[in-house]
Write an enzyme that holds these catalytic residues in place. Structure first.
Site, PDB file in Angstrom:
ATOM      1  N   GLU A   8      -0.924   7.610  -4.264  1.00  0.00           N
ATOM      2  CA  GLU A   8      -0.459   8.616  -3.287  1.00  0.00           C
ATOM      3  C   GLU A   8       1.054   8.524  -3.259  1.00  0.00           C
ATOM      4  OE1 GLU A   8      -2.666  10.606  -2.108  1.00  0.00           O
ATOM      5  OE2 GLU A   8      -4.370   9.441  -2.831  1.00  0.00           O
ATOM      6  N   CYS A  31       5.951  10.318   4.300  1.00  0.00           N
ATOM      7  CA  CYS A  31       5.741  11.105   3.078  1.00  0.00           C
ATOM      8  C   CYS A  31       5.439  12.554   3.442  1.00  0.00           C
ATOM      9  CB  CYS A  31       4.597  10.526   2.275  1.00  0.00           C
ATOM     10  SG  CYS A  31       3.144  10.243   3.274  1.00  0.00           S
TER      11      CYS A  31
HETATM   12  P1  NAD Z   1       8.377   2.526  -4.148  1.00  0.00           P
HETATM   13  O1  NAD Z   1       7.747   3.292  -5.256  1.00  0.00           O
HETATM   14  O2  NAD Z   1       9.805   2.161  -4.288  1.00  0.00           O
HETATM   15  O3  NAD Z   1       7.604   1.156  -3.914  1.00  0.00           O
HETATM   16  C1  NAD Z   1       6.234   1.122  -3.635  1.00  0.00           C
HETATM   17  C2  NAD Z   1       5.698  -0.239  -4.041  1.00  0.00           C
HETATM   18  O4  NAD Z   1       5.754  -0.344  -5.459  1.00  0.00           O
HETATM   19  C3  NAD Z   1       6.522  -1.408  -3.490  1.00  0.00           C
HETATM   20  O5  NAD Z   1       5.642  -2.451  -3.144  1.00  0.00           O
HETATM   21  C4  NAD Z   1       7.376  -1.793  -4.686  1.00  0.00           C
HETATM   22  O6  NAD Z   1       7.815  -3.133  -4.667  1.00  0.00           O
HETATM   23  C5  NAD Z   1       6.409  -1.553  -5.826  1.00  0.00           C
HETATM   24  N1  NAD Z   1       7.025  -1.364  -7.139  1.00  0.00           N
HETATM   25  C6  NAD Z   1       8.263  -0.902  -7.432  1.00  0.00           C
HETATM   26  N2  NAD Z   1       8.414  -0.828  -8.772  1.00  0.00           N
HETATM   27  C7  NAD Z   1       7.248  -1.232  -9.317  1.00  0.00           C
HETATM   28  C8  NAD Z   1       6.773  -1.357 -10.652  1.00  0.00           C
HETATM   29  N3  NAD Z   1       7.539  -1.052 -11.715  1.00  0.00           N
HETATM   30  N4  NAD Z   1       5.509  -1.795 -10.851  1.00  0.00           N
HETATM   31  C9  NAD Z   1       4.712  -2.095  -9.794  1.00  0.00           C
HETATM   32  N5  NAD Z   1       5.110  -1.997  -8.513  1.00  0.00           N
HETATM   33  C10 NAD Z   1       6.354  -1.568  -8.283  1.00  0.00           C
HETATM   34  O7  NAD Z   1       8.111   3.344  -2.812  1.00  0.00           O
HETATM   35  P2  NAD Z   1       8.581   2.999  -1.315  1.00  0.00           P
HETATM   36  O8  NAD Z   1      10.014   3.311  -1.184  1.00  0.00           O
HETATM   37  O9  NAD Z   1       8.100   1.666  -0.881  1.00  0.00           O
HETATM   38  O10 NAD Z   1       7.730   4.064  -0.527  1.00  0.00           O
HETATM   39  C11 NAD Z   1       8.205   5.346  -0.267  1.00  0.00           C
HETATM   40  C12 NAD Z   1       7.500   6.357  -1.113  1.00  0.00           C
HETATM   41  O11 NAD Z   1       6.125   6.315  -0.832  1.00  0.00           O
HETATM   42  C13 NAD Z   1       7.977   7.762  -0.782  1.00  0.00           C
HETATM   43  O12 NAD Z   1       8.066   8.495  -1.984  1.00  0.00           O
HETATM   44  C14 NAD Z   1       6.853   8.291   0.100  1.00  0.00           C
HETATM   45  O13 NAD Z   1       6.770   9.697   0.057  1.00  0.00           O
HETATM   46  C15 NAD Z   1       5.656   7.625  -0.531  1.00  0.00           C
HETATM   47  N6  NAD Z   1       4.538   7.523   0.393  1.00  0.00           N
HETATM   48  C16 NAD Z   1       3.452   8.305   0.168  1.00  0.00           C
HETATM   49  C17 NAD Z   1       2.367   8.267   1.030  1.00  0.00           C
HETATM   50  C18 NAD Z   1       1.140   9.098   0.788  1.00  0.00           C
HETATM   51  O14 NAD Z   1       0.129   8.812   1.394  1.00  0.00           O
HETATM   52  N7  NAD Z   1       1.199  10.100  -0.063  1.00  0.00           N
HETATM   53  C19 NAD Z   1       2.421   7.434   2.143  1.00  0.00           C
HETATM   54  C20 NAD Z   1       3.536   6.639   2.344  1.00  0.00           C
HETATM   55  C21 NAD Z   1       4.589   6.689   1.458  1.00  0.00           C
END
Ligand code: NAD
Length: 489
Positions: A307, A341
Site C-alpha cells: 500500500e 497517505c
Molecule cells: P518509506 O518507503 O520510506 O519506508 C517504508 C518502510 O520501508 C520503512 O520501514 C523503511 O525503513 C523501509 N525501507 C526503505 N527502503 C527499503 C528497502 N530498500 N527495502 C526494504 N525496506 C525499505 O515510506 P515512509 O516514509 O515510512 O512512509 C510514507 C509513505 O507511505 C508515503 O508514501 C505514504 O503515502 C505511504 N503510506 C501509505 C499508506 C496506505 O495505506 N496506502 C498508509 C500509510 C503510508
C-alpha cells in the site's frame, strides 16, 4: 463476548464448522479525552512517564533480545533534543538468524487451530482497549508527533479494530467450504504460506505496523517485522502487547534495521513467501524488482502486497454544500500535518463557488495551530469554469499515476453518478460528500490501485486471504472397485 470453541468441531480432515454463526465484533468507540475524564488522566500520566525518557528497544530474535554496534535513536519530531528510543540496526547475520528462528516456529504455529490464534488477537485488542491504551497512545503522540485524537484513531481504535475484525474474519473463513458430492467429502484447509512473511511498515501509522505483521501471523504465518526507524517506540509496544496476549515468541521476529539491507537480505532467502509492505512507491518498486530478479531462487512465488501513496483529490461541483467542502478539506489536507497517505493534495473548484470557498478556507486555515513540528502540507487548487466540469473529471482521472483516495462534493445526483463512472479507477477509496481521509476498519476497507498499491484492502474481509495458501482436500468414503468406465462394458 465470544465462545469460538463452540463454533468448531474436529473432524478427520482437520477443522470443520458445525454452525455458520457469525462472530460478533463492533468498531472500538473513539474516546473523547474531555478534561477530567479517566482516559485523559491515564494519558497524562503516561505522557509524563515518557517525558525526557529514552526507551531501550532491542531487536527480538529467536525469542531473545539482541543488540549490535549500529546504535540509532528515534527523536521526538517536535522536540529533537528528546531521544524517544534507543535502538540498533540488526546486521545481515541477525536478519538471517531471524529468518531461521521464524522458520523453526512455522510448523507448530501453522497447525494451531485458527480459533486459538484468533483468541490471541482478541486478547491483544482487549489489552489495547484497556490497560495498555494510554501507554500506546503516549508513545505514538511523542514518537510520531500526533495529537491525542490522531493517536486515538490510529494506535487505539484502528489497531483494535484490525485485530478484532481480522480474527473474526479468520474464524468465519473456515465456513467457506466447497460442496461435496456423495460418496466423497470435500474441504478447504486454510494453510499459511510456506516460508516466512516480511512485514515492512511506515512511519506514520502505529496501527498499520501492527496489522502488517499481525494479519499474516493470525493466518498461521511466521513473520519478520521491520518497523520504521521513526515509529520504533510505538511498534515495540505493539509487539510486547502481542507477546503479553500469548503470541509465541518466535512467530513474529522484531527486526529494526536499515531498510535497504533488510530488503536485500530477505529477498536472498529461498524461503521468502511474502512481503507485506506499506510505504512509498520507490521502496515498493525496489522490493518488487529485487524479488523478480531473484525469482529463480524461491521455493514458492512470493506474495507481494503493498500500500503506497496518493495524490488525492476533492472534486467540487457547483451544486456542492460549501460548508462540507471547506471543513472536509481542512481536515483532509492538514490533520496530522498532511502526513496521511489519504490526505487531500489537489482540489478542483468551480469559478462560481471559488470566492466563497477561498474566503472560508483561508479563514479556517488561520485557526490551525502549527507547532514546531513542520511537514508542509500543500493543497493545490484548480479553479475551473463551472460548465466545464466534465472535462475536469477527465483531467482528475488522467493527471496523476495514483489511484488511492478521492472525494466528490455535489448535491446533484446525476453529477454524482457521472463522477462515479468517470472516476471509477481514480480512487480505491471513493467518497461522496465526505473528505478523502478517515477510513474505518470493516466500514471502508482501505487501499488503492495504479501506483498506489496492490489494493488488498486491509480492514476488509478478503485481506486475510492474501496470507493463506488454501489446500483442497477430497476424501472418498467407498472403495474404487474397478478402473473401467461403464461405456467400456
Ligand atoms: P518509506 O518507503 O520510506 O519506508 C517504508 C518502510 O520501508 C520503512 O520501514 C523503511 O525503513 C523501509 N525501507 C526503505 N527502503 C527499503 C528497502 N530498500 N527495502 C526494504 N525496506 C525499505 O515510506 P515512509 O516514509 O515510512 O512512509 C510514507 C509513505 O507511505 C508515503 O508514501 C505514504 O503515502 C505511504 N503510506 C501509505 C499508506 C496506505 O495505506 N496506502 C498508509 C500509510 C503510508
Amino acid at each position: 463476548m465470544l465462545n469460538l470453541r463452540r463454533l468448531l468441531a474436529k473432524s478427520r480432515l482437520g477443522f470443520q464448522l458445525q454452525h455458520t454463526a457469525a462472530v460478533a465484533v463492533k468498531n472500538e468507540p473513539i474516546l473523547e479525552f474531555k478534561p477530567g475524564s479517566s482516559e485523559r488522566q491515564a494519558l497524562e500520566k503516561a505522557l509524563n512517564d515518557l517525558k525526557q525518557q529514552t526507551l531501550e528497544v532491542p531487536c527480538v530474535i529467536g525469542g531473545e533480545h539482541a543488540w549490535t554496534d549500529e546504535i540509532r535513536y528515534q527523536l521526538c519530531p517536535f522536540n529533537h533534543s528528546h531521544k524517544v528510543a534507543k535502538f540498533c540496526y540488526a546486521d545481515k547475520d541477525l536478519i538471517n538468524k531471524a529468518i531461521n528462528a521464524a522458520l523453526s516456529a512455522h510448523k507448530e504455529w501453522d497447525l494451531k487451530p485458527v480459533e486459538d490464534r484468533a483468541q490471541i488477537f482478541f486478547k491483544a485488542a482487549d489489552l489495547i482497549s484497556g490497560s495498555r491504551r494510554a501507554e500506546l497512545l503516549a508513545r505514538t503522540m511523542i514518537g510520531q508527533g500526533k495529537t491525542v485524537i490522531q493517536a486515538e484513531i490510529d494506535a487505539a481504535a484502528e489497531l483494535i479494530d484490525f485485530f478484532r475484525f481480522n480474527a473474526k474474519y479468520a474464524v468465519e473463513l473456515q465456513h467457506q467450504q466447497p460442496i461435496s458430492e456423495s460418496p466423497s467429502t470435500n474441504s478447504t484447509v486454510y494453510r499459511s504460506l510456506e516460508g516466512f512473511v516480511a512485514a515492512v511498515s511506515p512511519f506514520n501509522f502505529t496501527a498499520i505496523g501492527g496489522n502488517l505483521a499481525g494479519a499474516p501471523a493470525l493466518m498461521g504465518n511466521v513473520v519478520l517485522w521491520k518497523p520504521s526507524d521513526t515509529a520504533i517506540a510505538a511498534s515495540h509496544a505493539v509487539y510486547k502487547i502481542l507477546l503479553e496476549a500469548g503470541l509465541p515468541p518466535n512467530v513474529i521476529q522484531f527486526v529494526p534495521t536499515d531498510g535497504p539491507l533488510f530488503g536485500e537480505t530477505i529477498t536472498e532467502s529461498e524461503h521468502l513467501a511474502g512481503i507485506n509492505f506499506t510505504g512509498s512507491v520507490p521502496t515498493f518498486r525496489q522490493l518488487w524488482k529485487q524479488v523478480s530478479e531473484k525469482l529463480h531462487k524461491y521455493r514458492t512465488f512470493p506474495r507481494l502486497s503493498g500500500e503506497c501513496g496518493g495524490k488525492n483529490f476533492h472534486f467540487v461541483h457547483k451544486s456542492a454544500d460549501t460548508v462540507s467542502v471547506v471543513n472536509g478539506t481542512i481536515r483532509s489536507a492538514f490533520e496530522y500535518g498532511g502526513q496521511k497517505c489519504s490526505a487531500c493534495s489537489r482540489m478542483y473548484v468551480p469559478d462560481s463557488l471559488w470566492p466563497e470557498i477561498k474566503k472560508n478556507l483561508l479563514e479556517e486555515h488561520k485557526k490551525i495551530k502549527v507547532g514546531n513540528e513542520i511537514f508542509g502540507p500543500i493543497v493545490a487548487v484548480y479553479v475551473y469554469p463551472e460548465n466545464k466540469y466534465q472535462e475536469i473529471l477527465q483531467l482528475i482521472d488522467t493527471s496523476t499515476p495514483y489511484g488511492l483516495t478521492g472525494a466528490v462534493f455535489a448535491q446533484d445526483k446525476n453529477v454524482v453518478a457521472e463522477a462515479c463512472k468517470v472516476l471509477r479507477y481514480s480512487a480505491g477509496n471513493f467518497y461522496i460528500n465526505d473528505k478523502s481521509t478517515g477510513s474505518v476498519v470493516a466500514q471502508q476497507p482501505f487501499g488503492g490501485a495504479r501506483i498506489s498499491g496492490t489494493n488488498d484492502k486491509p480492514g476488509g474481509p478478503h485481506y486475510i486471504l492474501r496470507w493463506t495458501s488454501p489446500q483442497s482436500v477430497k476424501e472418498t468414503h467407498v472403495p474404487l472397485t474397478t478402473w473401467r468406465y461403464p461405456y467400456m462394458e
